[in-house]
Write a protein that holds these residues in place. Sequence first.
Motif, short mmCIF file in Angstrom:
data_model
loop_
_atom_site.label_atom_id
_atom_site.label_comp_id
_atom_site.label_asym_id
_atom_site.label_seq_id
_atom_site.Cartn_x
_atom_site.Cartn_y
_atom_site.Cartn_z
N LYS A 180 -0.93 7.21 -3.94
CA LYS A 180 -1.58 7.47 -2.66
C LYS A 180 -3.03 6.97 -2.60
O LYS A 180 -3.43 6.29 -1.66
N ALA A 181 -3.80 7.30 -3.65
CA ALA A 181 -5.22 6.94 -3.64
C ALA A 181 -5.41 5.43 -3.60
O ALA A 181 -6.20 4.90 -2.81
N ALA A 182 -4.63 4.74 -4.44
CA ALA A 182 -4.75 3.29 -4.49
C ALA A 182 -4.32 2.66 -3.16
O ALA A 182 -4.96 1.73 -2.66
N LEU B 135 -4.42 4.03 -0.22
CA LEU B 135 -5.44 4.33 0.80
C LEU B 135 -6.63 3.38 0.66
O LEU B 135 -7.14 2.83 1.62
N TRP B 136 -7.00 3.16 -0.61
CA TRP B 136 -8.13 2.27 -0.89
C TRP B 136 -7.83 0.87 -0.37
O TRP B 136 -8.66 0.22 0.26
N LEU B 137 -6.58 0.42 -0.59
CA LEU B 137 -6.19 -0.91 -0.13
C LEU B 137 -6.27 -1.01 1.39
O LEU B 137 -6.78 -1.97 1.94
N LYS B 138 -5.74 0.05 2.07
CA LYS B 138 -5.70 0.02 3.53
C LYS B 138 -7.09 0.01 4.13
O LYS B 138 -7.31 -0.55 5.20
N GLN B 139 -8.03 0.68 3.44
CA GLN B 139 -9.36 0.78 4.01
C GLN B 139 -10.30 -0.32 3.55
O GLN B 139 -11.48 -0.32 3.89
N LEU B 140 -9.76 -1.22 2.75
CA LEU B 140 -10.56 -2.33 2.24
C LEU B 140 -11.16 -3.12 3.42
O LEU B 140 -10.43 -3.49 4.34
N PRO C 28 0.82 -1.23 0.00
CA PRO C 28 0.00 0.00 0.00
C PRO C 28 0.85 1.27 0.00
O PRO C 28 0.44 2.30 -0.54
#
Lengths: 243, 243
Positions: free
Chosen positions: B94-96, B98-103, B89
């Motif tokens: 950054k966006a990708a 963040l998306w991974l971390k919040q999955l 991540p």
Amino acid sequence: MIEISHVNKWYSPTFQVLTDCTTSVTKGEVVVVCGPSGSGKSTLIKCVNALEPFQSGEITVDGTKVHDPKTNLPKLRSRVGMVFQHFELFPHLKIIDNLCLAQEKVLGRQHDKAQTKGMQLLERVGLKEQAQKFPAQLSGGQQQRVAIARALAMDPIVMLFDEPTSALDPEMVSEVLDVMVDLAREGMTMMVVTHEMGFARKVANRVIFMDRGEIVEDAPKDDFFGKPRSDRAQKFLSKILSH
Amino acid sequence: MNYNWNWKIFFEPNPMGTGTYLDMLLSGLWLTIKTALLAWIIALIFGSIVGVMRTLPSKAAYWFGFCWVEFFRNMPLLVQLFLWFFVLPELLPKAAGLWLKQLPNAPFWTAAIGVGLFMSARVAVQLQAGIGSLPRGQKMAATALGLTTVQGYRYVLLPMAFRIILPPLTSEFLNTIKNTAVAITIGLIELTGQARSMQEFSFQVFEAFTAATILYLLVNAVVVTAMRFLERWVAIPGYITGR
């Protein structure tokens, strides 16, 4: 039908397996290829349907150039039947399915049509009762007859045989040769790599003798068995015919 | 040793209010099974593709397969999971990242994919060996009949290769199940994780891990039995290794 002209093949820069091989097989002709082991007979016959690549020269099958990279090789191969020394039936398929697989997947035949064709051919090689068995349940001779039937199911224009009886017990050789003799008498074009000189005498039109990758002799049957022109062929014949 | 054995602990309510301690373990078991199944599917799909690539004549395909296998099997599974979970991540835009971390369920997906890719290298090597163990003539026979490379693999080579490698694949499936326990380190509360929480809540460490052990053994026993049935189901009559 088959035109082989000036074919050369190397396995490595220093190891040449075929040297300037030129010959031909006309329609309806039966040509036997013989010679000592390692002489390149199997390699030559495998070049005919491009199972083995070759570096120079030309091979044409029924007008189709085998050496041309644009040739649709699967299509060409589907019209050239091939029988191998070790049968190479597909062990996980029933006998009848061995005969149907390529008919359906390559020629696009319907399943019941392929089945009918398969059963006809099994009857022809005397194995109709074995249709539902698996290859491992058959004897070597039976497996090789199935392999011939499998090749015939594709309605080939020519049949290639690569030492079809060399892996068989002696008692099973004749049942396979009988099928091949019948085929030859029906006018099938055949190129046969074999040591069975009896078969050659019976049905061959021409005999090709190879040694160290070269075609040493290419003569009508009677001339070949009468008096081979080359010493090497003479020596070979005297060795295999002396018993 | 001063230890208060209490086997009734399993039927006492857990402090999280999700039922008994046994319910806790069973929910962990369910997560273990889900993770392992998804990982195994990933391993089979990617392992099959890469395993086949390693047997193709194309140099590029071979090298891709080679790199895949060496990358995934030469690094400890634990390190790989950390890489996917903590490092990847940060490396992404950054966006990708963040998306991974919040999955939601990020540990589950990371564990399933991470273990799956790790095991795919092993499946690939098994399959490559299985295909390599088939006689060379099988591929030739398929080719000679006009089957394309894809058809040859689909109908001739793979059905036999997979039958041959079924016993070692059983072991790989068991390894996949056991390897999911590593996912406890990235916060996946599967069976091992639940056993540890039970120990922390109740201090009944021996009971908790005895139960976890038995559950792992049961699951693997089911897998072994199922695979035996599968082996018998796909066995080929008369074929030696099929029995």
